[in-house]
Motif scaffolding. Structure first.
Motif, mmCIF file in Angstrom:
data_model
loop_
_atom_site.group_PDB
_atom_site.id
_atom_site.type_symbol
_atom_site.label_atom_id
_atom_site.label_comp_id
_atom_site.label_asym_id
_atom_site.label_seq_id
_atom_site.Cartn_x
_atom_site.Cartn_y
_atom_site.Cartn_z
ATOM 1 N N TRP A 155 0.836 -1.193 0.000
ATOM 2 C CA TRP A 155 0.000 0.000 0.000
ATOM 3 C C TRP A 155 0.874 1.247 0.000
ATOM 4 O O TRP A 155 1.973 1.251 0.541
ATOM 5 C CB TRP A 155 -0.883 0.021 1.245
ATOM 6 C CG TRP A 155 -2.035 -0.922 1.148
ATOM 7 C CD1 TRP A 155 -3.243 -0.674 0.585
ATOM 8 C CD2 TRP A 155 -2.094 -2.267 1.621
ATOM 9 N NE1 TRP A 155 -4.054 -1.776 0.677
ATOM 10 C CE2 TRP A 155 -3.373 -2.775 1.305
ATOM 11 C CE3 TRP A 155 -1.199 -3.111 2.280
ATOM 12 C CZ2 TRP A 155 -3.757 -4.053 1.624
ATOM 13 C CZ3 TRP A 155 -1.592 -4.388 2.593
ATOM 14 C CH2 TRP A 155 -2.853 -4.844 2.256
ATOM 15 N N ASP A 156 0.341 2.311 -0.605
ATOM 16 C CA ASP A 156 1.053 3.584 -0.628
ATOM 17 C C ASP A 156 1.040 4.243 0.748
ATOM 18 O O ASP A 156 2.007 4.867 1.150
ATOM 19 C CB ASP A 156 0.428 4.539 -1.653
ATOM 20 C CG ASP A 156 0.604 4.016 -3.074
ATOM 21 O OD1 ASP A 156 1.575 3.275 -3.307
ATOM 22 O OD2 ASP A 156 -0.235 4.339 -3.924
ATOM 23 N N ASP A 157 -0.076 4.105 1.467
ATOM 24 C CA ASP A 157 -0.193 4.707 2.795
ATOM 25 C C ASP A 157 0.553 3.859 3.816
ATOM 26 O O ASP A 157 0.887 2.704 3.581
ATOM 27 C CB ASP A 157 -1.662 4.810 3.211
ATOM 28 C CG ASP A 157 -2.457 5.700 2.264
ATOM 29 O OD1 ASP A 157 -1.850 6.604 1.662
ATOM 30 O OD2 ASP A 157 -3.673 5.483 2.126
ATOM 31 N N ARG A 158 0.776 4.443 4.990
ATOM 32 C CA ARG A 158 1.446 3.707 6.052
ATOM 33 C C ARG A 158 0.430 2.818 6.756
ATOM 34 O O ARG A 158 -0.594 3.283 7.242
ATOM 35 C CB ARG A 158 2.064 4.680 7.044
ATOM 36 C CG ARG A 158 3.251 5.427 6.464
ATOM 37 C CD ARG A 158 3.839 6.404 7.424
ATOM 38 N NE ARG A 158 4.048 5.777 8.732
ATOM 39 C CZ ARG A 158 4.402 6.431 9.816
ATOM 40 N NH1 ARG A 158 4.578 7.733 9.771
ATOM 41 N NH2 ARG A 158 4.584 5.811 10.950
#
Length: 64
Positions: free
Chosen positions: A5-8
């Motif tokens: 995923w791009d988000d944390r």
């Protein structure tokens, strides 16, 4: 898995989500409690009676 995923996303979040869908990171026993040793021995005896060029091995794992 969080790298997908791009988000944390924390490992804890992934763990909770996995539990919700029924996945678990615990190792499962690899034995077969229903194995019948007499049937197994009979199969091996039958298999040993075949000529080696008649035996075909199939690998079912994705890593082959």
């Amino acid at each position: 898995m969080a790298k997908l995923w791009d988000d944390r996303i924390s490992n804890r979040t992934i763990s909770r989500a996995s539990k919700k869908v029924g996945s678990c990171s615990k190792k499962r026993p690899m034995g077969f409690p229903e194995r019948d040793e007499a049937k197994r021995q009979a199969f091996l005896a039958e298999l040993s009676a075949l000529s080696p060029d008649k035996i075909v091995y199939l690998v079912e794992s994705p890593n082959g």
